[in-house]
Design an enzyme around this catalytic site. Structure first.
Site, mmCIF file in Angstrom:
data_model
loop_
_atom_site.group_PDB
_atom_site.id
_atom_site.type_symbol
_atom_site.label_atom_id
_atom_site.label_comp_id
_atom_site.label_asym_id
_atom_site.label_seq_id
_atom_site.Cartn_x
_atom_site.Cartn_y
_atom_site.Cartn_z
ATOM 1 N N ARG A 166 -4.229 0.615 11.145
ATOM 2 C CA ARG A 166 -3.063 1.417 11.515
ATOM 3 C C ARG A 166 -2.892 1.483 13.025
ATOM 4 O O ARG A 166 -1.804 1.270 13.561
ATOM 5 C CB ARG A 166 -3.223 2.828 10.952
ATOM 6 C CG ARG A 166 -2.136 3.817 11.363
ATOM 7 C CD ARG A 166 -2.649 5.227 11.231
ATOM 8 N NE ARG A 166 -3.802 5.458 12.105
ATOM 9 C CZ ARG A 166 -4.676 6.437 11.940
ATOM 10 N NH1 ARG A 166 -4.564 7.272 10.933
ATOM 11 N NH2 ARG A 166 -5.693 6.582 12.775
ATOM 12 N N TYR B 75 3.222 1.315 -6.585
ATOM 13 C CA TYR B 75 3.116 1.667 -5.163
ATOM 14 C C TYR B 75 4.037 0.774 -4.357
ATOM 15 O O TYR B 75 4.121 -0.438 -4.591
ATOM 16 C CB TYR B 75 1.683 1.451 -4.672
ATOM 17 C CG TYR B 75 0.902 2.714 -4.438
ATOM 18 C CD1 TYR B 75 0.721 3.229 -3.170
ATOM 19 C CD2 TYR B 75 0.335 3.397 -5.514
ATOM 20 C CE1 TYR B 75 -0.007 4.381 -2.953
ATOM 21 C CE2 TYR B 75 -0.404 4.553 -5.312
ATOM 22 C CZ TYR B 75 -0.567 5.041 -4.026
ATOM 23 O OH TYR B 75 -1.285 6.187 -3.823
#
Length: 222
Positions: free
Chosen positions: A64, A127
């Site tokens: 991230r 998802y």
């Protein structure tokens, strides 16, 4: 996998399966699944890859941070949907995100993909992963929220649920009126009031729709 067994890496898929039950039940499940897989050209991969996959959970925070350095903003969201509408829902949501990204004049093209994370006899949990290039965007978080909101509208219109297991949270509260009747919302409010009359489970959230307001304040309906 590719050289000996001849699998095409662009077409192959992998499933991680957890067997639960007694030793006899697990053995039966595993034998049954292996037989089905072999019948359709599949190959058992063993337990090591499944265990190794969970290492990604711990590495996501580092990935991230690296993505942020390159102006990528991304998040995931989920739903559940009957088998009969799963493919339709995916295609509609993907197209809606692309149209919304274009309408908002965001740079580049959005990255959008999805996968089935849990399967049941009646349907699946799906998802979605959404990302876009945020350099030069004044408020990337708000833009992402708008994209996800549009995607959630399309999910509901395609027969999906408001959530699978992540819950509603603040980000999805605008859709409560579409999925819960006034009677159902009243039950939720009264259960909350009975179990948490002082709003300890939602500290400082009494201004959020659906929270129980302290004495003397006006409660907002969920």
């Amino acid at each position: 996998m590719t050289r000996v067994k001849g699998f095409d890496p662009h077409k192959m898929c992998v499933a991680t399966v957890v067997f639960e039950g007694t030793a006899a039940e697990v053995a039966f499940q595993e034998r049954t699944l292996r037989a089905i897989a072999v019948r359709h050209g599949g190959l058992p991969g063993g337990a090591a890859n499944g265990e190794r996959g969970y290492q990604l959970t711990f590495g996501i925070a580092y990935i991230r941070d690296l993505a942020f350095e390159h102006w990528a903003i991304a998040e995931s969201f989920e739903t559940s949907v009957p088998w009969s509408r799963a493919l339709e829902l995916y295609e509609r949501v993907k197209r809606r995100v692309e149209l919304e990204h274009e309408r908002r004049r965001l740079p580049g093209r959005p990255f959008f993909t999805g996968r089935l994370t849990q399967v049941y006899s009646t349907g699946v949990a799906m998802y979605f992963y959404l990302s876009f290039y945020a350099k030069g965007v004044a408020d990337p978080v708000a833009e992402y929220a708008a994209l996800e909101h549009a995607a959630r509208e399309e999910i509901l219109a395609s027969g999906g649920t408001l959530s699978h297991h992540h819950g509603v949270r603040k980000i999805r509260q605008d859709f409560l009126d579409e999925v819960y009747s006034e009677g159902a919302r009243t039950v939720i409010r009264e259960v909350k009031r009975a179990l948490d009359p002082d709003n300890l489970f939602g500290a400082s959230n009494h201004g959020v729709r659906g929270a129980v307001a302290p004495a003397g304040e006006t409660e907002q309906a969920p």
